[in-house]
Design an enzyme around this catalytic site. Sequence first.
Site, short mmCIF file in Angstrom:
data_model
loop_
_atom_site.label_atom_id
_atom_site.label_comp_id
_atom_site.label_asym_id
_atom_site.label_seq_id
_atom_site.Cartn_x
_atom_site.Cartn_y
_atom_site.Cartn_z
N GLU A 15 11.47 -0.17 8.67
CA GLU A 15 12.57 0.06 9.33
C GLU A 15 13.79 0.74 8.13
O GLU A 15 14.75 1.33 8.80
CB GLU A 15 13.11 -0.86 10.23
CG GLU A 15 12.31 -1.15 11.37
CD GLU A 15 13.00 -2.31 12.42
OE1 GLU A 15 12.31 -2.29 13.39
OE2 GLU A 15 13.65 -2.97 12.18
N ASN A 49 0.90 -1.12 0.01
CA ASN A 49 0.04 0.07 0.19
C ASN A 49 1.01 1.11 0.02
O ASN A 49 1.67 1.63 0.87
CB ASN A 49 -1.08 0.23 1.34
CG ASN A 49 -1.80 1.27 1.22
OD1 ASN A 49 -1.77 2.34 0.84
ND2 ASN A 49 -2.91 1.00 1.78
N PRO A 50 0.95 1.97 -1.09
CA PRO A 50 2.06 3.16 -1.14
C PRO A 50 1.60 4.27 -0.21
O PRO A 50 2.80 4.84 0.24
CB PRO A 50 1.67 3.51 -2.80
CG PRO A 50 0.57 2.80 -3.41
CD PRO A 50 0.15 1.77 -2.18
N THR A 95 0.32 3.69 3.10
CA THR A 95 1.01 3.15 4.46
C THR A 95 2.67 3.21 4.35
O THR A 95 3.27 3.22 5.32
CB THR A 95 0.26 2.10 4.87
OG1 THR A 95 0.42 0.99 4.20
CG2 THR A 95 -1.10 2.46 5.48
N GLN A 109 5.49 5.05 6.58
CA GLN A 109 6.41 4.40 7.33
C GLN A 109 7.95 4.80 7.02
O GLN A 109 8.76 5.45 7.72
CB GLN A 109 6.54 2.89 6.87
CG GLN A 109 5.55 2.11 7.51
CD GLN A 109 5.63 2.43 9.25
OE1 GLN A 109 6.56 1.95 9.96
NE2 GLN A 109 4.50 2.82 9.82
#
Length: 733
Positions: free
Chosen positions: A693, A619-620, A622, A626
């Site tokens: 991360e 999903n670009p 969400t 991140q």
Amino acid sequence: MEYKTPSEKNPIDQLKVVGKPIARIDGHLKVTGRATYAYEWHDPKVPYAYGYPIGAGIAKGEISSIDTARAKKAPGVITIVTALETGELKKGKFNTATLFGGRKIEHYHQAIAVVVAETFEQARAAAGLVEVKYREEKGAFNLKVEIARAFKPEISRDPTDSSFGDFSSGISNSEVTLDETYTTPDHTQAMMEPHATLAMWHEDELTLWTSSQMIDWWRTDLATTLSIDKEKIHMMSPFIGGGFGSKLYLRADAVLAALGAKAAGRPVKVTLPRPFIMNNTTHRPATVQRIRIGAERSGKISAIGHESWSGNLPGGNLEAAVTQTRLLYAGDNRMTSMRIATLDLPEGNDMRAPGEAPGLMALEIAIDEIAEKLGVDPVDFRVMNDTKVDPEKPERAFSHRDLVGCLRLGAERFGWQSRMKPGTRREGDLLIGMGVAAAIRNNLLIPSGARVRLNKDGVVTVETDMTDIGTGSYTIIAQTAAEMMGLTMDKVEVNLGDSRFPISSGSGGQFGATCSTSGVYAACVKLRDAIARKVGVDPNEAVFENGKVSDGKKSVTLANAAGPEGLVGEDTLQWGGLDKTYQQSTFGAHFVEVGVDIATGETHVRRMVAVCAAGRILNPITARSQVLGGMTMGVGGALSEELAVDDRRGFFVNHDLGGYEVAVHADIPHQEVIFLDEVDPIASPIKSKGVGELGICGVAAAVANAIYNATGVRVRDYPITLDKLIGKLPAMT
Ligand code: MOS
């Protein structure tokens, strides 16, 4: 399902729902305040009591007495539970430091009592009346001093040492060499929501609403600590206001709430007050890192060595700051090593991209330095030293690696070619500079389970104990189930964070998105099979689309297929070893432009571009969030974040969000995130890897390199505060 061979074409590849920029399905609950966080659970009929924790006022030694007499008489106090009364409690397998119980003090602000009262304010006031006496012992708090006694730990998550070729002759035969030492300070996760738990007993059964990244780890450890059967604990954590590693392992709030509720005979809420969190919980340990690089004049790395030292309580993990150096660049002669020193500071443990984040803070400055010595552009230098195989185990290829694509596209989109020589670009009082760094973060795999139910209305409900720590788990899990079952998003419901649901990967190590959706994929394969068999179509021929199942001849709506009883599929995705055959990692490139004030030394980040290669992006929206969050956190690491150690008393001095400065929106005017369009069929059935991360990895070094390019001043000691620049800056003409 065991995932043993690379994924072929499967229903996810339709990309009708997966891969689409779908807004968070829980977004409206959050912006309207209806997403209930742990401390907010409230039923007007329930007589909640409130617990306030007391932390040790020394860093090392023993409690000699706790006098609660005055506190017990204070208004509203119901009960006080002290560590001396409970005595030593068993430790769970995930915590190094004692969370509660017994005389021994291992670190400052270790929880030693909880005061339970009718209101939070009464509990807090009474906590101030508890008198504690200690027998204090001398502790070790200064990493740079204790390094002299650093040792190789017997147990380490990552191998402590590695070598390949002949590093010493490699480095001495190199035409150009670098040998520098870099330091990173202790960092705190500083998530928005403090740790909080509501605990409630019904006879011998315990229910907790808490804020946990890993439900099953917490439940397992809490059962051990309370000496009760795990099956007697029901734990819920449906909404979590951030974790960044701070909520991976059971924390004191859950233990104190459970013990307080037992003693009070009432449901008890405990939150860790913000000034308690930095010393009571875990932090990212400080490091000292020595990097040696030897290169041929042509720009090829001939030798690379990385040594790192960090500290922790006895038995604690080392900070695995050399792991990325084992993988990121080619080079025939290599060595890495990690050593640990005993410190009596609070427990060091995981924080966003543990290992790689602080490791790249050092490595990616060193790469900038050697490239400059060679007179090679730092983007070109990284491209020249790319590798397609694990450089220390050349028989292992990367499952997919496009670091070069990230660097090249990023350089183009950022306008890298306009970068000037250090200290030569000036706009008014600002010295302007550009910096680059590479990013790598490994793709970790944890088994993950889910249950999917199809009901008579044709609605699919997903149940898994997966958590959403603000990352978008609800949304990508719904997308996965919708894609697999041929449904639209409004026909899928997702229930997370409940120990009654199948055990998932949980959220951590950027493994959550890939692992949890892979578990949902496996459960949906089971459900598809059950539906096909029920309606009498060949499971291998069945097509699920538009709310129907069909095989070309027959077509049945899922509502009809479900019948009044509904159908269920449940499975756990087990990882079958493709991470052994292949090295699975994610890659990125960070480009940063800064302006450094020539008078004050203050650094302003002006713009940032990140390019990420992390397999399929589920999903670009969400995923982008991140990476933006990671980039912002990386700027904090570069410029301001540092837990200041009082090395006489042994605690972190700046233990609140006033003193510990994180970067926020206002600090960063422009950020751009680009995802390379790729899939990694080796990594998972979903063909994705993690991304949560990767976004922080390398950022701080890109900022440091931009500061160098702006000013000509090389700072190797984070954070790069103005005092480290001022006085070395060019004259103000
Ligand atoms: Mo991450 S440090 O595993 O939450």
